[in-house]
Scaffold this motif. Structure first.
Motif, PDB file in Angstrom:
ATOM      1  N   SER A 196       5.651   5.380  -0.246  1.00 24.25           N
ATOM      2  CA  SER A 196       5.416   3.940  -0.200  1.00 24.25           C
ATOM      3  C   SER A 196       5.631   3.431   1.207  1.00 24.25           C
ATOM      4  O   SER A 196       6.715   3.587   1.770  1.00 24.25           O
ATOM      5  CB  SER A 196       6.367   3.231  -1.171  1.00 24.25           C
ATOM      6  N   ASP A 197       4.598   2.833   1.789  1.00 25.17           N
ATOM      7  CA  ASP A 197       4.719   2.234   3.113  1.00 25.17           C
ATOM      8  C   ASP A 197       5.731   1.093   3.102  1.00 25.17           C
ATOM      9  O   ASP A 197       6.413   0.849   4.083  1.00 25.17           O
ATOM     10  CB  ASP A 197       3.367   1.690   3.592  1.00 25.17           C
ATOM     11  N   ARG A 212       8.553  10.211  -3.102  1.00 23.57           N
ATOM     12  CA  ARG A 212       9.052  10.688  -4.394  1.00 23.57           C
ATOM     13  C   ARG A 212       8.079  11.722  -4.950  1.00 23.57           C
ATOM     14  O   ARG A 212       6.867  11.501  -4.979  1.00 23.57           O
ATOM     15  CB  ARG A 212       9.151   9.537  -5.401  1.00 23.57           C
ATOM     16  N   ALA A 213       8.625  12.852  -5.382  1.00 19.69           N
ATOM     17  CA  ALA A 213       7.826  13.850  -6.084  1.00 19.69           C
ATOM     18  C   ALA A 213       7.630  13.361  -7.513  1.00 19.69           C
ATOM     19  O   ALA A 213       8.519  12.735  -8.095  1.00 19.69           O
ATOM     20  CB  ALA A 213       8.538  15.188  -6.082  1.00 19.69           C
ATOM     21  N   ALA A 214       6.458  13.626  -8.076  1.00 16.82           N
ATOM     22  CA  ALA A 214       6.159  13.156  -9.422  1.00 16.82           C
ATOM     23  C   ALA A 214       5.154  14.083 -10.093  1.00 16.82           C
ATOM     24  O   ALA A 214       4.487  14.876  -9.431  1.00 16.82           O
ATOM     25  CB  ALA A 214       5.615  11.730  -9.377  1.00 16.82           C
ATOM     26  N   VAL A 215       5.053  13.937 -11.408  1.00 14.58           N
ATOM     27  CA  VAL A 215       4.092  14.694 -12.204  1.00 14.58           C
ATOM     28  C   VAL A 215       3.225  13.692 -12.953  1.00 14.58           C
ATOM     29  O   VAL A 215       3.735  12.758 -13.577  1.00 14.58           O
ATOM     30  CB  VAL A 215       4.817  15.616 -13.208  1.00 14.58           C
ATOM     31  N   VAL A 216       1.911  13.884 -12.894  1.00 16.67           N
ATOM     32  CA  VAL A 216       0.977  12.998 -13.591  1.00 16.67           C
ATOM     33  C   VAL A 216       1.096  13.234 -15.084  1.00 16.67           C
ATOM     34  O   VAL A 216       0.980  14.359 -15.568  1.00 16.67           O
ATOM     35  CB  VAL A 216      -0.473  13.236 -13.120  1.00 16.67           C
ATOM     36  N   LYS A 217       1.316  12.145 -15.846  1.00 23.41           N
ATOM     37  CA  LYS A 217       1.472  12.225 -17.291  1.00 23.41           C
ATOM     38  C   LYS A 217       0.268  11.672 -18.046  1.00 23.41           C
ATOM     39  O   LYS A 217       0.005  12.079 -19.163  1.00 23.41           O
ATOM     40  CB  LYS A 217       2.734  11.477 -17.747  1.00 23.41           C
ATOM     41  N   TRP A 218      -0.432  10.711 -17.467  1.00 21.24           N
ATOM     42  CA  TRP A 218      -1.630  10.160 -18.090  1.00 21.24           C
ATOM     43  C   TRP A 218      -2.550   9.618 -17.004  1.00 21.24           C
ATOM     44  O   TRP A 218      -2.151   9.440 -15.863  1.00 21.24           O
ATOM     45  CB  TRP A 218      -1.307   9.084 -19.117  1.00 21.24           C
ATOM     46  N   MET A 254       0.853  -1.182   0.000  1.00 16.80           N
ATOM     47  CA  MET A 254       0.000   0.000   0.000  1.00 16.80           C
ATOM     48  C   MET A 254       0.890   1.234   0.000  1.00 16.80           C
ATOM     49  O   MET A 254       1.949   1.243   0.603  1.00 16.80           O
ATOM     50  CB  MET A 254      -0.895  -0.006   1.228  1.00 16.80           C
ATOM     51  N   ALA A 255       0.449   2.244  -0.692  1.00 16.70           N
ATOM     52  CA  ALA A 255       1.178   3.500  -0.771  1.00 16.70           C
ATOM     53  C   ALA A 255       0.203   4.645  -0.531  1.00 16.70           C
ATOM     54  O   ALA A 255      -1.001   4.448  -0.436  1.00 16.70           O
ATOM     55  CB  ALA A 255       1.846   3.628  -2.129  1.00 16.70           C
ATOM     56  N   ARG A 256       0.743   5.833  -0.444  1.00 15.02           N
ATOM     57  CA  ARG A 256      -0.060   7.028  -0.214  1.00 15.02           C
ATOM     58  C   ARG A 256       0.363   8.075  -1.235  1.00 15.02           C
ATOM     59  O   ARG A 256       1.540   8.261  -1.498  1.00 15.02           O
ATOM     60  CB  ARG A 256       0.204   7.561   1.170  1.00 15.02           C
ATOM     61  N   LEU A 257      -0.618   8.746  -1.791  1.00 19.15           N
ATOM     62  CA  LEU A 257      -0.384   9.802  -2.756  1.00 19.15           C
ATOM     63  C   LEU A 257      -1.018  11.072  -2.218  1.00 19.15           C
ATOM     64  O   LEU A 257      -2.141  11.036  -1.718  1.00 19.15           O
ATOM     65  CB  LEU A 257      -1.020   9.408  -4.093  1.00 19.15           C
ATOM     66  N   VAL A 258      -0.289  12.181  -2.270  1.00 21.55           N
ATOM     67  CA  VAL A 258      -0.823  13.467  -1.825  1.00 21.55           C
ATOM     68  C   VAL A 258      -0.761  14.427  -2.999  1.00 21.55           C
ATOM     69  O   VAL A 258       0.290  14.598  -3.625  1.00 21.55           O
ATOM     70  CB  VAL A 258      -0.025  14.035  -0.625  1.00 21.55           C
ATOM     71  N   THR A 259      -1.896  15.048  -3.301  1.00 20.39           N
ATOM     72  CA  THR A 259      -1.961  15.989  -4.415  1.00 20.39           C
ATOM     73  C   THR A 259      -1.309  17.309  -4.033  1.00 20.39           C
ATOM     74  O   THR A 259      -1.032  17.574  -2.865  1.00 20.39           O
ATOM     75  CB  THR A 259      -3.418  16.265  -4.825  1.00 20.39           C
TER      76      THR A 259
END
Length: 82
Positions: free
Chosen positions: A42-43, A49-55, A1-6
């Protein structure tokens, strides 16, 4: 399980389905409003990790990692770390 923050600070539970040095495919809730920049934690590996949504499709997003460390995967036990 992971966590994503906008970038607006909204957290979502998610599952990292595939990961590479440059990005990841992440399964998200169907009703999630996600675009732009995100932070994925990621738990399992205990890193962010910082990221940018591509699709995006109905239940997944593809992200490209950005910022420091974006040229290497953040998974312990890779060949470089052994």
């Amino acid at each position: 399980m992971a966590r994503l923050v906008t970038e607006s600070g909204v957290p979502y539970n998610c599952i990292i389905r595939d990961i590479s040095a440059g990005g990841a495919m992440v399964r998200i809730p169907a009703d999630a409003q996600i675009s732009g920049s995100v932070l994925i934690t990621s738990d399992t590996v205990g890193t962010s990790r910082a990221a940018v949504v591509k699709w995006r499709d109905a239940t997944s997003i593809g992200v490209a990692f950005s910022g420091p460390g974006s040229s290497r995967p953040s998974i312990p036990g890779t060949l470089k770390e052994r």
